[in-house]
Design an enzyme around this catalytic site. Structure first.
Site, short mmCIF file in Angstrom:
data_model
loop_
_atom_site.label_atom_id
_atom_site.label_comp_id
_atom_site.label_asym_id
_atom_site.label_seq_id
_atom_site.Cartn_x
_atom_site.Cartn_y
_atom_site.Cartn_z
CE LYS A 16 -4.52 1.00 0.47
NZ LYS A 16 -5.58 0.38 -0.36
CB THR A 62 -3.42 -3.17 -0.15
OG1 THR A 62 -4.67 -2.88 -0.78
CG2 THR A 62 -2.61 -4.12 -1.02
CG ASP A 63 -8.95 -1.42 3.61
OD1 ASP A 63 -8.94 -0.23 3.25
OD2 ASP A 63 -9.62 -1.86 4.56
CG PHE A 164 32.98 24.08 -14.16
CD1 PHE A 164 33.46 22.97 -13.49
CD2 PHE A 164 32.44 23.90 -15.43
CE1 PHE A 164 33.40 21.70 -14.06
CE2 PHE A 164 32.38 22.65 -16.01
CZ PHE A 164 32.86 21.54 -15.32
NE ARG A 181 30.19 27.24 -10.86
CZ ARG A 181 29.96 26.04 -11.39
NH1 ARG A 181 29.40 25.94 -12.59
NH2 ARG A 181 30.28 24.93 -10.75
CB VAL A 236 28.46 20.47 -8.67
CG1 VAL A 236 27.42 19.71 -7.85
CG2 VAL A 236 27.90 21.83 -9.08
CD GLN A 237 31.26 17.42 -11.33
OE1 GLN A 237 31.32 18.61 -10.98
NE2 GLN A 237 30.92 17.06 -12.55
CG ASN A 263 25.62 23.48 -11.67
OD1 ASN A 263 25.28 24.39 -10.92
ND2 ASN A 263 26.65 23.59 -12.49
CG HIS A 265 22.83 26.00 -15.09
ND1 HIS A 265 24.09 25.66 -14.68
CD2 HIS A 265 22.37 24.93 -15.78
CE1 HIS A 265 24.39 24.45 -15.10
NE2 HIS A 265 23.36 23.97 -15.77
#
Length: 308
Positions: A16, A62-63, A164, A181, A236-237, A263, A265
């Protein structure tokens, strides 16, 4: 577990999804605590007969799963973490139903935060925050346990100390190199705990909640750096790796970390036309925010002994 049926490999599970539950705990001193959880349940069980012989005698409806969430929430008279609630549900399903061999419980917590009025915490007032707390618990009837927690939608941005440079350039490359940046992302993080059985879980009822807040703080602090001077991000890496490494270095009860950091922008705005190459010159001050397309960076870091 795969079964051979009529010459085919057959695997099945049922459950569920998105069972929403709100729970209020009231202290004797009048202070209230509130959580809202979206619970998903998946059971691995020996109910192949329901698929091949129209026999539902080994199927958990599932109920019933949905109702169990509300009953167990009611039974939790003391405030508990989302992870502990998931473990409680998983224990119930594998012990109460003989055909069930494994239970997978996923929960997403809606970020209700206590509000402040005139600098003072309100006793029973809450507002909706941003990032969400997540967890996944996998418990097998054999007792094997796996607990993973995480964060979704942790939006972070800094207006400087990011660049970068030195990336591959070819005939299709238009991106200029830069040492200045805006760096913005929306972090999705998950970390797996080293606990492998129910008996290894710490007795502290708030340990998972405390660790969630601790991990979030390490991620945020690593991204930004010290308040006055910050920390430079060459990519970012690089920032992602430092965030994951700091989590593992700080918390020995965590065996692995996975981070996804798009990333997002913010493009420098430079206005020009055919008669004037520079109407308004960009000076690291005006940007065009975008959300697509965006860079997609993700990685995982784990200890050598981790079963990631």
């Amino acid at each position: 577990m795969a079964r051979n049926l009529d010459g085919f490999n057959f695997e099945q599970r049922h459950g569920k999804d998105r069972v929403r539950v709100g729970r209020v705990w009231r202290n004797k001193d009048g202070r209230h605590f509130f959580v809202e959880w979206s619970v998903s349940i998946s059971l691995l069980s020996d109910c192949v007969a329901a698929y091949v012989r129209d026999d539902n005698s080994d199927v958990v409806a599932t109920d019933t799963m949905k109702n169990t969430v509300y009953v167990k929430a009611k039974e939790c008279s003391e405030q508990l973490s989302m992870e502990d609630f998931a473990i409680l549900l998983a224990k119930h399903f594998i012990s109460f139903y003989h055909p069930v061999t494994s239970a997978i419980i996923k929960i997403v917590e809606k970020p209700w935060e206590r509000i402040y009025i005139d600098g003072q915490q309100h006793e029973h007032g809450f507002k909706l925050g941003s990032e969400k707390h997540t967890t996944e618990v996998i418990l097998k009837k054999s007792g094997t346990l796996q607990v993973t927690s995480g964060i979704e939608g942790l939006a972070l941005l800094k207006t400087t100390k990011s660049g970068f440079e030195g990336f591959i350039r070819d005939v299709y490359t238009a991106l200029p190199e830069t040492q200045e940046r805006v760096l913005a992302t929306e972090v999705t993080a998950s970390w797996r705990y080293s606990y492998e059985s129910l008996s290894s879980i710490p007795p502290n009822p708030h340990c998972f909640t405390e660790r969630y807040l601790d991990v979030k703080k390490v991620l945020v602090d690593t991204f930004y750096g010290p308040p006055t001077q910050g920390v430079y991000s060459p990519s970012v890496q690089s920032t992602l790796y430092q965030m994951a490494r700091n989590v593992l270095n700080r918390f020995l009860d965590i065996s692995s970390v996975e981070l996804k950091m798009p990333n997002i922008h913010f493009l420098p705005v430079n206005l020009k036309n055919k008669d004037n190459e520079t109407i308004v010159k960009f000076a690291d001050d005006v940007y065009l925010p975008t959300d697509e397309p965006h860079g997609s960076i993700q990685a995982s870091l784990s200890r050598f002994w981790s079963k990631m």
